[in-house]
Design a protein around this motif. Structure first.
Motif, PDB file in Angstrom:
ATOM      1  N   THR A 268     -24.593  -5.310  -3.267  1.00  0.00           N
ATOM      2  CA  THR A 268     -23.553  -4.653  -2.482  1.00  0.00           C
ATOM      3  C   THR A 268     -22.193  -5.134  -2.969  1.00  0.00           C
ATOM      4  N   PHE A 269     -21.208  -4.227  -2.987  1.00  0.00           N
ATOM      5  CA  PHE A 269     -19.876  -4.553  -3.486  1.00  0.00           C
ATOM      6  C   PHE A 269     -18.824  -4.240  -2.414  1.00  0.00           C
ATOM      7  N   ILE A 270     -17.808  -5.093  -2.328  1.00  0.00           N
ATOM      8  CA  ILE A 270     -16.712  -4.885  -1.384  1.00  0.00           C
ATOM      9  C   ILE A 270     -15.395  -5.260  -2.060  1.00  0.00           C
ATOM     10  N   ASP A 271     -14.284  -4.865  -1.441  1.00  0.00           N
ATOM     11  CA  ASP A 271     -12.981  -5.391  -1.824  1.00  0.00           C
ATOM     12  C   ASP A 271     -12.138  -5.621  -0.567  1.00  0.00           C
ATOM     13  N   VAL A 272     -11.217  -6.562  -0.652  1.00  0.00           N
ATOM     14  CA  VAL A 272     -10.343  -6.897   0.464  1.00  0.00           C
ATOM     15  C   VAL A 272      -8.906  -6.971  -0.044  1.00  0.00           C
ATOM     16  N   LYS A 273      -7.946  -6.780   0.887  1.00  0.00           N
ATOM     17  CA  LYS A 273      -6.546  -6.614   0.504  1.00  0.00           C
ATOM     18  C   LYS A 273      -5.653  -7.675   1.101  1.00  0.00           C
ATOM     19  N   SER A 274      -4.630  -8.043   0.306  1.00  0.00           N
ATOM     20  CA  SER A 274      -3.537  -8.890   0.767  1.00  0.00           C
ATOM     21  C   SER A 274      -2.226  -8.155   0.520  1.00  0.00           C
ATOM     22  N   LEU A 275      -1.383  -8.087   1.552  1.00  0.00           N
ATOM     23  CA  LEU A 275      -0.038  -7.551   1.373  1.00  0.00           C
ATOM     24  C   LEU A 275       0.833  -8.670   0.832  1.00  0.00           C
ATOM     25  N   ASN A 276       1.352  -8.480  -0.374  1.00  0.00           N
ATOM     26  CA  ASN A 276       1.991  -9.572  -1.099  1.00  0.00           C
ATOM     27  C   ASN A 276       3.464  -9.279  -1.354  1.00  0.00           C
ATOM     28  N   GLN A 277       4.308 -10.250  -1.031  1.00  0.00           N
ATOM     29  CA  GLN A 277       5.732 -10.158  -1.346  1.00  0.00           C
ATOM     30  C   GLN A 277       5.962 -10.932  -2.632  1.00  0.00           C
ATOM     31  N   SER A 278       6.325 -10.229  -3.688  1.00  0.00           N
ATOM     32  CA  SER A 278       6.510 -10.873  -4.983  1.00  0.00           C
ATOM     33  C   SER A 278       7.991 -11.019  -5.301  1.00  0.00           C
ATOM     34  N   PRO A 279       8.420 -12.186  -5.817  1.00  0.00           N
ATOM     35  CA  PRO A 279       9.820 -12.340  -6.213  1.00  0.00           C
ATOM     36  C   PRO A 279      10.211 -11.423  -7.365  1.00  0.00           C
ATOM     37  N   SER A 280       9.227 -10.943  -8.115  1.00  0.00           N
ATOM     38  CA  SER A 280       9.507 -10.057  -9.253  1.00  0.00           C
ATOM     39  C   SER A 280       9.364  -8.579  -8.899  1.00  0.00           C
ATOM     40  N   GLU A 281       9.174  -8.278  -7.613  1.00  0.00           N
ATOM     41  CA  GLU A 281       8.914  -6.901  -7.214  1.00  0.00           C
ATOM     42  C   GLU A 281      10.046  -5.962  -7.602  1.00  0.00           C
ATOM     43  N   GLY A 282      11.285  -6.370  -7.337  1.00  0.00           N
ATOM     44  CA  GLY A 282      12.422  -5.512  -7.661  1.00  0.00           C
ATOM     45  C   GLY A 282      12.510  -5.221  -9.143  1.00  0.00           C
ATOM     46  N   LEU A 283      12.309  -6.241  -9.972  1.00  0.00           N
ATOM     47  CA  LEU A 283      12.361  -6.067 -11.417  1.00  0.00           C
ATOM     48  C   LEU A 283      11.245  -5.153 -11.900  1.00  0.00           C
ATOM     49  N   ILE A 284      10.039  -5.324 -11.344  1.00  0.00           N
ATOM     50  CA  ILE A 284       8.904  -4.499 -11.756  1.00  0.00           C
ATOM     51  C   ILE A 284       9.153  -3.034 -11.425  1.00  0.00           C
ATOM     52  N   ARG A 285       9.676  -2.765 -10.241  1.00  0.00           N
ATOM     53  CA  ARG A 285       9.962  -1.381  -9.849  1.00  0.00           C
ATOM     54  C   ARG A 285      11.037  -0.773 -10.755  1.00  0.00           C
ATOM     55  N   THR A 286      12.058  -1.545 -11.091  1.00  0.00           N
ATOM     56  CA  THR A 286      13.118  -1.057 -11.972  1.00  0.00           C
ATOM     57  C   THR A 286      12.573  -0.753 -13.361  1.00  0.00           C
ATOM     58  N   GLN A 287      11.732  -1.648 -13.887  1.00  0.00           N
ATOM     59  CA  GLN A 287      11.144  -1.427 -15.204  1.00  0.00           C
ATOM     60  C   GLN A 287      10.290  -0.168 -15.224  1.00  0.00           C
ATOM     61  N   TYR A 288       9.527   0.042 -14.152  1.00  0.00           N
ATOM     62  CA  TYR A 288       8.686   1.237 -14.090  1.00  0.00           C
ATOM     63  C   TYR A 288       9.547   2.502 -14.085  1.00  0.00           C
ATOM     64  N   LYS A 289      10.630   2.505 -13.307  1.00  0.00           N
ATOM     65  CA  LYS A 289      11.505   3.678 -13.244  1.00  0.00           C
ATOM     66  C   LYS A 289      12.161   3.953 -14.589  1.00  0.00           C
ATOM     67  N   LEU A 290      12.546   2.884 -15.300  1.00  0.00           N
ATOM     68  CA  LEU A 290      13.154   3.059 -16.611  1.00  0.00           C
ATOM     69  C   LEU A 290      12.146   3.627 -17.616  1.00  0.00           C
ATOM     70  N   ARG A 291      10.903   3.130 -17.580  1.00  0.00           N
ATOM     71  CA  ARG A 291       9.870   3.669 -18.473  1.00  0.00           C
ATOM     72  C   ARG A 291       9.626   5.149 -18.196  1.00  0.00           C
ATOM     73  N   ARG A 292       9.569   5.475 -16.910  1.00  0.00           N
ATOM     74  CA  ARG A 292       9.323   6.867 -16.540  1.00  0.00           C
ATOM     75  C   ARG A 292      10.486   7.759 -16.981  1.00  0.00           C
ATOM     76  N   LEU A 293      11.722   7.268 -16.808  1.00  0.00           N
ATOM     77  CA  LEU A 293      12.898   8.028 -17.216  1.00  0.00           C
ATOM     78  C   LEU A 293      12.912   8.233 -18.721  1.00  0.00           C
ATOM     79  N   PHE A 294      12.518   7.198 -19.478  1.00  0.00           N
ATOM     80  CA  PHE A 294      12.493   7.315 -20.932  1.00  0.00           C
ATOM     81  C   PHE A 294      11.463   8.348 -21.376  1.00  0.00           C
ATOM     82  N   ARG A 295      10.303   8.342 -20.721  1.00  0.00           N
ATOM     83  CA  ARG A 295       9.270   9.328 -21.088  1.00  0.00           C
ATOM     84  C   ARG A 295       9.745  10.746 -20.825  1.00  0.00           C
ATOM     85  N   MET A 296      10.494  10.935 -19.718  1.00  0.00           N
ATOM     86  CA  MET A 296      10.955  12.272 -19.355  1.00  0.00           C
ATOM     87  C   MET A 296      12.083  12.746 -20.261  1.00  0.00           C
TER      88      MET A 296
END
Length: 304
Positions: A268-296
């Motif tokens: 049997t397989f399961i997964d469980v979740k943690s809501l995590n506040q990361s200090p790098s969250e803002g940077l990661i979101r910005t990098q993702y938006k920039l990658r997406r903008l570059f692709r477009m």
């Protein structure tokens, strides 16, 4: 806030969750934690062959917002002996449900951004899979397939506004795994955020079919509810909730969700979740938006 998931397995058949004591959380073997606070693995499915247990998971990276199917292999002493990439596409993949049929092993991962639901056949286990059939020409989400009562049945969600993917349960049926698949005449057969999105493997016990579904009323993947399918016909569907599985007390630090309950054979397989506040969250979101903008807006070839 990031959703971070952790995957585990229990060496008992999936039907053990119907016993009075329920899910055997005391004997969960946990896959390693992800090495970064912006990556996770979730949606576990697996199979044991030749004394080796292979766990297939969605491996997700917030930097690219795209999942791949990875595998982790364990020996009979539950020691991790190998891991790698099982399947990757240009689009997001998750929910790598497994199907055995006619001596072949198939995987039916969610790839809704491709616009269809595609079945893959195992060419070389565990890391070479080829697409063999489009089962649905719609972007089905978390599709779970089983053979019951002389027919093949598929339970899935569909994307759409107002959290449609979490509040509608759709069913299709077929005489063969390869189709054609016919939508249930009463689709969606069930509505509401509490008990509609598929959450794992349908399983049969004593002639009765059970379906794990996600409870998303308090947030995505909060808990698993188990439905007993009382009537399952091409034009009639009735189900009753028989059990709930909460994330609290399963694994310290991961009490914010439990959204997969799957199994094949004696595991049997399961997964469980943690809501995590990361200090790098803002940077990661910005990098993702920039990658997406570059692709477009990136360079394009001029017409000849």
């Amino acid at each position: 806030m990031f959703d971070l998931w952790r995957v585990g397995f229990i060496r008992k058949p999936l039907a053990h969750v119907l016993r009075p004591e329920g899910l055997d959380v005391a004997n969960v073997v946990w896959l390693p934690e992800s090495p970064r606070d912006f990556q996770f693995v979730a949606d576990p499915f697996g199979i044991e062959r030749g004394g080796v247990l292979t766990v297939f998971v969605e491996a997700f990276d917030y930097r690219v917002r795209r999942g791949e199917i990875h595998y982790f292999q364990y020996n009979q002493a539950d020691v991790l002996i190998a891991k790698g990439v099982a399947l990757a596409e240009p689009f997001h993949l998750s929910f790598p449900s497994l199907i055995e049929e006619g001596g072949e092993l198939y995987m039916l991962p969610e790839g809704y951004k491709s616009g269809a639901l595609t079945l893959y056949r195992c060419v070389r286990f565990p890391d070479h899979w080829e697409p063999v059939q489009t089962l649905l020409d719609v972007p089905a989400i978390d599709a779970a397939v089983t053979h019951f009562g002389g027919r093949w049945w598929m339970f899935h969600a569909l994307p759409g506004p107002e959290d449609r993917a979490m509040r509608e349960l759709h069913v299709a049926w077929a005489d063969s795994l390869m189709g054609p698949w016919t939508p249930h005449t009463a689709n969606p057969v069930r509505s509401g955020l509490a008990d509609c999105r598929p959450g794992g493997t349908p399983f049969e016990q004593y002639g009765v079919l059970y379906l794990p579904v996600q409870d998303c009323a308090e947030g995505y993947g909060r808990r698993i509810r188990l439905l007993r399918l009382d009537v399952l016909e091409p034009d009639h569907f009735e189900a009753t909730e028989v059990r709930r599985f909460e994330p609290e007390g399963v694994l310290e630090g991961y009490a914010d969700g439990l959204h997969t309950l799957s199994g094949l054979g004696n595991v049997t397989f399961i997964d469980v979740k943690s809501l995590n506040q990361s200090p790098s969250e803002g940077l990661i979101r910005t990098q993702y938006k920039l990658r997406r903008l570059f692709r477009m807006n990136g360079p394009r070839k001029e017409a000849a």
